[in-house]
Motif scaffolding. Structure first.
Motif, PDB file in Angstrom:
ATOM      1  N   VAL A   1       0.793  -1.281   0.037  1.00  0.00           N
ATOM      2  CA  VAL A   1       0.039  -0.147  -0.005  1.00  0.00           C
ATOM      3  C   VAL A   1       0.986   1.219   0.014  1.00  0.00           C
ATOM      4  O   VAL A   1       1.773   1.290   0.797  1.00  0.00           O
ATOM      5  N   ARG A   2       0.508   2.029  -0.750  1.00  0.00           N
ATOM      6  CA  ARG A   2       1.514   3.528  -0.969  1.00  0.00           C
ATOM      7  C   ARG A   2       0.621   4.619  -1.388  1.00  0.00           C
ATOM      8  O   ARG A   2      -0.514   4.554  -1.613  1.00  0.00           O
ATOM      9  N   ALA A   3       1.376   5.667  -1.097  1.00  0.00           N
ATOM     10  CA  ALA A   3       0.535   7.142  -1.066  1.00  0.00           C
ATOM     11  C   ALA A   3       1.619   7.904  -1.837  1.00  0.00           C
ATOM     12  O   ALA A   3       2.777   8.062  -1.342  1.00  0.00           O
ATOM     13  N   THR A   4       1.236   9.027  -2.481  1.00  0.00           N
ATOM     14  CA  THR A   4       2.062  10.114  -2.996  1.00  0.00           C
ATOM     15  C   THR A   4       2.115  11.141  -2.100  1.00  0.00           C
ATOM     16  O   THR A   4       3.209  11.829  -1.540  1.00  0.00           O
ATOM     17  N   ASN A   5       1.159  11.512  -1.261  1.00  0.00           N
ATOM     18  CA  ASN A   5       0.802  12.450  -0.112  1.00  0.00           C
ATOM     19  C   ASN A   5       0.255  11.669   1.057  1.00  0.00           C
ATOM     20  O   ASN A   5      -0.702  10.882   0.887  1.00  0.00           O
ATOM     21  N   VAL A   6       0.768  12.126   2.325  1.00  0.00           N
ATOM     22  CA  VAL A   6       0.275  11.898   3.635  1.00  0.00           C
ATOM     23  C   VAL A   6       0.019  13.053   4.446  1.00  0.00           C
ATOM     24  O   VAL A   6       0.834  13.808   4.486  1.00  0.00           O
ATOM     25  N   VAL A   7      -1.368  13.063   4.606  1.00  0.00           N
ATOM     26  CA  VAL A   7      -1.897  14.361   5.421  1.00  0.00           C
ATOM     27  C   VAL A   7      -2.124  14.016   6.569  1.00  0.00           C
ATOM     28  O   VAL A   7      -2.870  12.986   7.066  1.00  0.00           O
ATOM     29  N   THR A   8      -1.724  14.355   7.981  1.00  0.00           N
ATOM     30  CA  THR A   8      -1.932  13.964   9.228  1.00  0.00           C
ATOM     31  C   THR A   8      -2.436  15.174   9.948  1.00  0.00           C
ATOM     32  O   THR A   8      -2.199  16.309   9.869  1.00  0.00           O
ATOM     33  N   LEU A   9      -3.745  14.985  10.397  1.00  0.00           N
ATOM     34  CA  LEU A   9      -4.724  16.141  10.969  1.00  0.00           C
ATOM     35  C   LEU A   9      -4.799  15.581  12.334  1.00  0.00           C
ATOM     36  O   LEU A   9      -5.116  14.516  12.834  1.00  0.00           O
ATOM     37  N   GLU A  10      -4.365  16.609  13.335  1.00  0.00           N
ATOM     38  CA  GLU A  10      -4.709  16.257  14.741  1.00  0.00           C
ATOM     39  C   GLU A  10      -6.208  16.747  14.965  1.00  0.00           C
ATOM     40  O   GLU A  10      -6.837  17.904  14.802  1.00  0.00           O
ATOM     41  N   VAL A  11      -7.229  15.882  15.498  1.00  0.00           N
ATOM     42  CA  VAL A  11      -8.431  15.974  15.646  1.00  0.00           C
ATOM     43  C   VAL A  11      -9.057  15.838  16.938  1.00  0.00           C
ATOM     44  O   VAL A  11      -8.240  14.813  17.722  1.00  0.00           O
ATOM     45  N   GLY A  12     -10.037  16.374  17.435  1.00  0.00           N
ATOM     46  CA  GLY A  12     -10.742  16.055  18.747  1.00  0.00           C
ATOM     47  C   GLY A  12     -11.576  14.675  18.535  1.00  0.00           C
ATOM     48  O   GLY A  12     -11.976  14.277  17.447  1.00  0.00           O
ATOM     49  N   ILE A  13     -11.873  14.163  19.706  1.00  0.00           N
ATOM     50  CA  ILE A  13     -12.904  13.039  19.677  1.00  0.00           C
ATOM     51  C   ILE A  13     -14.046  13.168  20.672  1.00  0.00           C
ATOM     52  O   ILE A  13     -13.783  13.752  21.664  1.00  0.00           O
ATOM     53  N   ASP A  14     -14.991  13.144  20.037  1.00  0.00           N
ATOM     54  CA  ASP A  14     -16.442  13.275  20.596  1.00  0.00           C
ATOM     55  C   ASP A  14     -17.074  12.239  21.183  1.00  0.00           C
ATOM     56  O   ASP A  14     -17.254  11.124  20.207  1.00  0.00           O
ATOM     57  N   TRP A  15     -17.183  11.826  22.503  1.00  0.00           N
ATOM     58  CA  TRP A  15     -17.700  10.517  22.911  1.00  0.00           C
ATOM     59  C   TRP A  15     -19.014  10.567  23.499  1.00  0.00           C
ATOM     60  O   TRP A  15     -19.646   9.765  24.249  1.00  0.00           O
ATOM     61  N   ARG A  16     -20.021  11.291  22.524  1.00  0.00           N
ATOM     62  CA  ARG A  16     -21.449  11.459  23.104  1.00  0.00           C
ATOM     63  C   ARG A  16     -22.147  10.120  22.593  1.00  0.00           C
ATOM     64  O   ARG A  16     -23.251   9.818  23.119  1.00  0.00           O
ATOM     65  N   TYR A  17     -21.588   9.172  21.561  1.00  0.00           N
ATOM     66  CA  TYR A  17     -22.088   8.075  21.341  1.00  0.00           C
ATOM     67  C   TYR A  17     -21.736   6.859  22.170  1.00  0.00           C
ATOM     68  O   TYR A  17     -21.700   5.849  21.610  1.00  0.00           O
ATOM     69  N   GLY A  18     -21.387   7.033  23.494  1.00  0.00           N
ATOM     70  CA  GLY A  18     -20.946   6.053  24.361  1.00  0.00           C
ATOM     71  C   GLY A  18     -19.607   5.427  23.699  1.00  0.00           C
ATOM     72  O   GLY A  18     -18.327   6.126  23.560  1.00  0.00           O
ATOM     73  N   GLU A  19     -19.264   4.103  23.398  1.00  0.00           N
ATOM     74  CA  GLU A  19     -18.105   3.598  23.165  1.00  0.00           C
ATOM     75  C   GLU A  19     -17.669   3.600  21.704  1.00  0.00           C
ATOM     76  O   GLU A  19     -16.627   3.557  21.195  1.00  0.00           O
ATOM     77  N   VAL A  20     -18.644   4.316  20.877  1.00  0.00           N
ATOM     78  CA  VAL A  20     -18.242   4.491  19.308  1.00  0.00           C
ATOM     79  C   VAL A  20     -17.644   6.133  19.573  1.00  0.00           C
ATOM     80  O   VAL A  20     -18.431   7.301  19.715  1.00  0.00           O
ATOM     81  N   PRO A  21     -16.441   6.517  19.041  1.00  0.00           N
ATOM     82  CA  PRO A  21     -16.039   7.811  19.241  1.00  0.00           C
ATOM     83  C   PRO A  21     -16.247   8.264  17.531  1.00  0.00           C
ATOM     84  O   PRO A  21     -16.362   7.811  16.653  1.00  0.00           O
ATOM     85  N   LYS A  22     -16.456   9.649  17.915  1.00  0.00           N
ATOM     86  CA  LYS A  22     -16.615  10.512  16.641  1.00  0.00           C
ATOM     87  C   LYS A  22     -15.681  11.549  16.474  1.00  0.00           C
ATOM     88  O   LYS A  22     -15.373  12.277  17.245  1.00  0.00           O
ATOM     89  N   THR A  23     -14.904  11.495  15.284  1.00  0.00           N
ATOM     90  CA  THR A  23     -13.538  12.172  15.107  1.00  0.00           C
ATOM     91  C   THR A  23     -14.547  13.624  14.789  1.00  0.00           C
ATOM     92  O   THR A  23     -15.492  13.650  14.062  1.00  0.00           O
ATOM     93  N   VAL A  24     -14.049  14.749  15.435  1.00  0.00           N
ATOM     94  CA  VAL A  24     -14.393  16.013  15.321  1.00  0.00           C
ATOM     95  C   VAL A  24     -13.577  16.763  13.971  1.00  0.00           C
ATOM     96  O   VAL A  24     -12.598  17.056  14.313  1.00  0.00           O
TER      97      VAL A  24
END
Length: 349
Positions: free
Chosen positions: A265-288
């Protein structure tokens, strides 16, 4: 000739000069012989007969293409990344892949195909609450196996055409006998897109530059041979720069990541974004993903730091360098790593 006449006049007298002048007068009254007419060339040279070539660019890769090629919708799909789901099908033919944290510390992908549509993709899994924010700018089609009713309703409310395994009665999905369930759901991508060919193509989501878009010294891009990420105790993807193929090569938990067929598996670009996590759905995390945060763009063996911002579900992600200029990608495929704030990222020279 006039200078010669004057010299003879001085030496031999006026009579000789008069004779010479008369001779010149007679010669001047005669017509000069006509210039020879050039013969026509054996081969006529065409002038202005060529037509300009039309050039278009893939909206999700930034690569040049035939003008008619991008005139079709994109296909997004929720792709499984459990160990039993590997190797996945056709990841190297994607335009974009978003990696996100899900329950249990695992990750899943929202993968997008547009420039190069495979016959089949998978394994396809269920939707998560952040996926509408990721997929909404794309339009086109979104495929998934199902999910919690509230998450399905959220995705159904987007502009995308939803193709759902749990609701499929037309044979677009099948189960692969050689794969263990539930990591065995495969989508007939070619038929799916043939049925939805009249949908609009996706818009441009990122800015693209040259093959070396981080060369400007103002971007302060640091040499990078390895990108190491930690999403959780169980997920630590990494990327190694391979100058020979001008691409980043992916590993997961220290093991080379392969797609079906055996290619790395390969990529030309790798973009890393630091994101918050919303835990309102219990054990299922939601990326903000509506908001902003730190960003790192890795291209061509270098990494530049900046910020990301997205102001609405339907808006694209904007990448800005520390000097306030746009962070551009190189033409090619891109992986977007949605790294939780509690995760870790390191970029080794």
């Amino acid at each position: 000739m006039a200078t010669g006449v004057r010299a003879n006049f001085q030496r031999r007298g006026f009579a000789f000069a008069a004779v010479a002048a008369a001779a010149l007068l007679v010669a001047g009254c005669q017509q000069a012989p006509p210039e020879p007419t050039p013969e026509p060339s054996a081969e006529a040279r065409p002038v202005g007969s060529s037509q300009p070539l039309a050039v278009a660019f893939s909206p999700l890769r930034g690569t040049s293409t035939d003008p008619a090629a991008p005139a079709h919708p994109s296909l997004a799909a929720k792709i499984d990344n459990h160990e039993d789901a590997r190797p996945q099908i056709a990841l190297n033919r994607t335009d974009l892949v978003f990696e996100e944290l899900v329950e249990g510390g695992l990750t899943r992908y929202l993968a997008v195909w547009h420039s190069d549509l495979p016959d089949d993709i998978g394994p396809v899994r269920s939707i998560r609450p952040m996926d509408p924010d990721i997929a909404s700018p794309l339009g086109g089609v979104i495929a998934y196996s199902g999910g919690q009713d509230q998450f399905v309703a959220m995705m159904m409310a987007t502009p995308l055409v939803n193709v759902v395994f749990d609701l499929d009665e037309t044979g677009l999905f099948s189960r692969a006998d050689e794969r263990p369930g539930p990591h065995d759901v495969i989508l007939d991508a070619a038929e799916t897109m043939a049925r939805n060919a009249k949908l609009a193509p996706p818009p441009v989501l990122f800015d693209y530059g040259t093959a070396d878009p981080l060369a400007d010294p103002a971007l302060a891009a640091a040499p990078t041979s390895r990108i190491a990420l930690v999403f959780s105790e169980g997920r630590s993807p990494s990327w190694d720069w391979d100058a020979g193929s001008s691409s980043w090569l992916r590993s997961q938990e220290g093991v080379a990541d392969l797609e079906a067929g055996g290619a790395r598996v390969r990529a030309t670009n790798v973009v890393t974004l630091e994101v918050g996590i919303d835990w309102r759905y219990g054990e299922v995390p939601k990326t903000v993903l509506i908001g902003s945060g730190e960003a790192w763009v890795s291209v061509g063996g270098r990494t530049a730091h900046g910020t990301w911002a997205k102001d609405a579900a339907a808006s694209p992600i904007e990448l800005t360098a520390d000097d306030a200029s746009p962070l551009r990608l190189a033409p090619g495929n891109t992986w977007i790593e949605l790294l939780p704030e509690r995760g870790r990222a390191s970029f080794t020279p």
